[in-house]
Design a protein around this motif. Structure first.
Motif, PDB file in Angstrom:
ATOM      1  N   ALA A 175       7.271 -14.958  -9.306  1.00  0.00           N
ATOM      2  CA  ALA A 175       6.270 -14.508  -8.437  1.00  0.00           C
ATOM      3  C   ALA A 175       6.356 -13.079  -8.590  1.00  0.00           C
ATOM      4  N   LEU A 176       7.480 -12.415  -8.481  1.00  0.00           N
ATOM      5  CA  LEU A 176       7.687 -10.863  -8.499  1.00  0.00           C
ATOM      6  C   LEU A 176       6.835 -10.330  -9.948  1.00  0.00           C
ATOM      7  N   LEU A 177       7.039 -11.055 -11.126  1.00  0.00           N
ATOM      8  CA  LEU A 177       6.666 -10.345 -12.058  1.00  0.00           C
ATOM      9  C   LEU A 177       4.990 -10.637 -11.977  1.00  0.00           C
ATOM     10  N   LYS A 178       4.562 -11.815 -11.605  1.00  0.00           N
ATOM     11  CA  LYS A 178       3.210 -11.802 -11.307  1.00  0.00           C
ATOM     12  C   LYS A 178       2.466 -10.739 -10.345  1.00  0.00           C
ATOM     13  N   ALA A 179       3.347 -10.440  -9.411  1.00  0.00           N
ATOM     14  CA  ALA A 179       3.177  -9.436  -8.317  1.00  0.00           C
ATOM     15  C   ALA A 179       3.059  -8.052  -8.691  1.00  0.00           C
ATOM     16  N   LEU A 180       3.736  -7.896  -9.699  1.00  0.00           N
ATOM     17  CA  LEU A 180       3.568  -6.357 -10.349  1.00  0.00           C
ATOM     18  C   LEU A 180       2.858  -6.151 -11.148  1.00  0.00           C
TER      19      LEU A 180
ATOM     20  N   ARG B  39       0.739   1.455  -9.725  1.00  0.00           N
ATOM     21  CA  ARG B  39       1.735   1.535 -10.574  1.00  0.00           C
ATOM     22  C   ARG B  39       2.236   2.896 -10.775  1.00  0.00           C
ATOM     23  N   GLU B  40       1.344   3.927 -10.883  1.00  0.00           N
ATOM     24  CA  GLU B  40       2.014   5.131 -11.036  1.00  0.00           C
ATOM     25  C   GLU B  40       2.699   5.649  -9.551  1.00  0.00           C
ATOM     26  N   ILE B  41       2.005   5.461  -8.828  1.00  0.00           N
ATOM     27  CA  ILE B  41       2.626   5.943  -7.479  1.00  0.00           C
ATOM     28  C   ILE B  41       3.867   5.054  -7.105  1.00  0.00           C
ATOM     29  N   ILE B  42       4.164   3.792  -7.293  1.00  0.00           N
ATOM     30  CA  ILE B  42       5.397   3.083  -7.261  1.00  0.00           C
ATOM     31  C   ILE B  42       6.557   3.989  -8.128  1.00  0.00           C
TER      32      ILE B  42
ATOM     33  N   MET C  16       1.489  -6.725  -3.501  1.00  0.00           N
ATOM     34  CA  MET C  16       2.688  -7.508  -4.038  1.00  0.00           C
ATOM     35  C   MET C  16       3.133  -8.501  -3.096  1.00  0.00           C
ATOM     36  N   ARG C  17       3.178  -8.272  -1.941  1.00  0.00           N
ATOM     37  CA  ARG C  17       3.694  -9.274  -0.919  1.00  0.00           C
ATOM     38  C   ARG C  17       2.635 -10.408  -0.852  1.00  0.00           C
ATOM     39  N   ASP C  18       1.414 -10.191  -0.882  1.00  0.00           N
ATOM     40  CA  ASP C  18       0.547 -11.185  -0.928  1.00  0.00           C
ATOM     41  C   ASP C  18       0.671 -12.150  -1.859  1.00  0.00           C
TER      42      ASP C  18
END
Length: 197
Positions: free
Chosen positions: A122-127, A135-138, A173-175
């Motif tokens: 789920a985390l991989l899908k969210a990323l 992505r850049e700002i994170i 990502m949470r969603d």
């Protein structure tokens, strides 16, 4: 005077130890940042070398900085943009077109893991759901530890816009995780605790 500003002042007057320290403390993270714009390791290494060459050449004419990493990231992004423009033979590339496409370290680890849990999947899908700008700002905020003022300068954003972009990225990502992950998302990024918002 901060440690960075002291080292920077020594670098500006030609101190070889300061140059070595700055180079070895920042090269790997600069490379990780640059490769996310253009997946060409030799090109990115050349851009980094060019940044250092220009900094050495400018010497005492360099402006002051309280954060060397921020200064180097800004210079690297500008250099990548200029070099890509040169390669396109006068075809103008908009700065926004410099797409941040690479993966986070956690993505690499999860992608290689054979028996990933449902939470990890789920985390991989969210990323993967994040836009290039998100992505850049994170990366800048959590993997590089830059503050919002520095991020705004590098990404050409207003402070409110930068905060909203981080908020929306984490919300997205949470969603996407659908409540499967019971710990804060930002714990998966490598960053200093002083940058937790």
């Amino acid at each position: 005077m901060t440690k960075d500003s002291e080292i920077w002042e020594k670098f500006k007057i030609g101190d070889k130890t300061a140059l070595s320290y700055i180079y070895f403390q920042n090269f790997e993270l600069m490379f990780q940042y640059g490769i996310k714009f253009k997946d060409d390791p030799d090109f990115i290494k050349d851009c980094i070398q060019d940044v250092f060459f220009k900094l050495i050449k400018a010497g005492p004419n360099l402006s002051q900085t309280e954060n060397i990493r921020y200064y180097l990231f800004r210079a690297l992004k500008n250099n990548i943009y200029k070099e890509l423009n040169k390669r396109k033979k006068l075809q103008l590339v908009e700065f926004e077109q410099l797409a941040f496409e690479g993966q986070f370290l956690i993505e690499d680890e999860l992608s290689e893991k054979e028996n990933a849990s449902s939470k990890e999947k789920a985390l991989l899908k969210a990323l993967k759901s994040l836009s290039s700008r998100q992505r850049e700002i994170i990366f800048l905020r959590y993997e590089s530890g830059l503050d919002y003022d520095q991020i705004c300068d590098i990404m050409d954003l207003k402070k409110d816009s930068a905060r909203k972009l981080v908020y929306r990225a984490i919300k997205l990502m949470r969603d996407n995780i659908d409540d499967q992950l019971q710990i804060p998302i930002y714990l998966f990024f490598n960053f200093s605790s002083k940058y937790v918002f």
